[in-house]
Design an enzyme around this catalytic site. Structure first.
Site, short mmCIF file in Angstrom:
data_model
loop_
_atom_site.label_atom_id
_atom_site.label_comp_id
_atom_site.label_asym_id
_atom_site.label_seq_id
_atom_site.Cartn_x
_atom_site.Cartn_y
_atom_site.Cartn_z
N PRO A 134 0.79 -1.24 0.00
CA PRO A 134 0.00 0.00 0.00
C PRO A 134 0.82 1.28 0.00
O PRO A 134 0.28 2.37 0.23
CB PRO A 134 -0.80 -0.12 1.30
CG PRO A 134 0.09 -0.92 2.21
CD PRO A 134 0.81 -1.90 1.32
N GLU A 135 2.12 1.17 -0.27
CA GLU A 135 2.97 2.36 -0.20
C GLU A 135 2.47 3.50 -1.08
O GLU A 135 2.57 4.68 -0.70
CB GLU A 135 4.41 1.99 -0.61
CG GLU A 135 5.19 1.21 0.44
CD GLU A 135 5.02 -0.29 0.29
OE1 GLU A 135 5.86 -1.03 0.81
OE2 GLU A 135 4.05 -0.73 -0.37
N MET A 136 1.95 3.18 -2.26
CA MET A 136 1.49 4.23 -3.17
C MET A 136 0.38 5.06 -2.55
O MET A 136 0.24 6.25 -2.85
CB MET A 136 1.03 3.62 -4.49
CG MET A 136 2.14 2.95 -5.29
SD MET A 136 3.34 4.12 -5.97
CE MET A 136 2.43 4.70 -7.39
N HIS A 138 0.35 6.03 0.36
CA HIS A 138 1.01 6.97 1.27
C HIS A 138 2.02 7.84 0.53
O HIS A 138 2.89 8.45 1.15
CB HIS A 138 1.71 6.20 2.39
CG HIS A 138 0.80 5.31 3.18
ND1 HIS A 138 -0.07 5.80 4.12
CD2 HIS A 138 0.60 3.96 3.15
CE1 HIS A 138 -0.76 4.80 4.66
NE2 HIS A 138 -0.37 3.68 4.08
N VAL A 140 4.49 6.94 -1.33
CA VAL A 140 5.83 6.39 -1.16
C VAL A 140 6.10 5.41 -2.29
O VAL A 140 5.26 4.55 -2.58
CB VAL A 140 5.98 5.67 0.20
CG1 VAL A 140 7.34 5.00 0.30
CG2 VAL A 140 5.79 6.65 1.34
#
Length: 248
Positions: A134-136, A138, A140
């Protein structure tokens, strides 16, 4: 042995379980836990009494990934570089030791937690397990997880899984190396069964197989075959020596 009260170390029958025990933080990987877990994996690799390593988590899931509260406090270049290097060492560690490493995944494995599970030789996933990067969401770039997921799933699947940040089941991902259990199956029991099966084989042969897999993954075909040829010769000579000793 690492000193961190949020990492449990349990030994039995040649199997070392390294259990992330930070349930109130969803087993998020902060700097201290990353360092302790990396050292624990390396220590297990060097311990002649340990034959198989299992990574697991307490509470609701395996690991929610990097500790976002900690990363939010990073403002300086040296802090960012130190954090990235620590995380890289952790994600490299399961593949660098010559002993099988099995991830036991339940609940969730997200971001760096998912990358850690995929860095293991086998990931046993309970039917309820949810994986994802799920970085995208955030803002990131999931940089450190990219090499591992590309190696596991190939570039097209990796892009699809990484670029949208969605959460998926292990069955939906269809990533090689994930053992997806049917509903109601016990992940702990399946992990223990697989670990015991590996313990039943000669340690030096299991180590040789893992080294060969690592060499082949990192080499061109000709170089990999050169290494395989040499290991084949050494193995036959070892068996011949053992036979002569038995006959003598």
């Amino acid at each position: 042995m690492p000193v961190d009260d949020r990492l449990r170390v349990e030994d039995g029958d040649g199997i070392r379980r390294l259990v992330l025990d930070r349930p109130q933080a969803r087993n998020a990987l902060d700097g201290a836990l990353v360092a302790a877990l990396t050292q624990a994996i390396e220590d297990a690799g060097a311990d002649p009494e340990i034959r198989v390593v299992v990574l697991a988590g307490t509470g609701a899931g395996f690991s929610a990934g990097a500790d976002l509260k900690e990363t939010a406090r990073i403002t300086e270049a040296f802090e960012a570089a130190s954090h990235a290097h620590r995380m890289r060492r952790l994600l490299d560690a399961p593949g660098e030791i010559d002993k099988p490493v099995i991830a036991e995944v339940h609940g969730f494995a997200l971001g760096a937690g998912c990358a850690l599970a995929l860095a293991c030789d086998v990931a046993v996933c309970a039917a309820d397990a949810r994986l994802g990067f799920p970085e995208m969401r955030h803002a990131v770039v999931p940089a450190l997880v990219v090499p591992g997921i590309v190696r596991r799933a190939g570039p097209l699947v990796a892009f699809d899984l990484l670029a949208n940040g969605r959460i998926f089941t292990a069955a939906e991902a269809q990533i090689p190396g994930l053992v997806v259990l049917p509903p109601g199956a016990d992940a702990v029991a399946e992990t223990t069964r697989r670990a015991a099966e590996l313990v039943g084989h000669p340690a030096e042969l299991v180590a040789a197989v893992k080294r060969m897999v690592r060499t082949s993954d990192r080499s061109d075909r000709a170089s990999a075959m050169d290494a395989a040829e040499q290991v084949n010769v050494e193995n036959r000579l070892r068996r011949a020596r053992a036979t002569r000793q038995d006959e003598g």
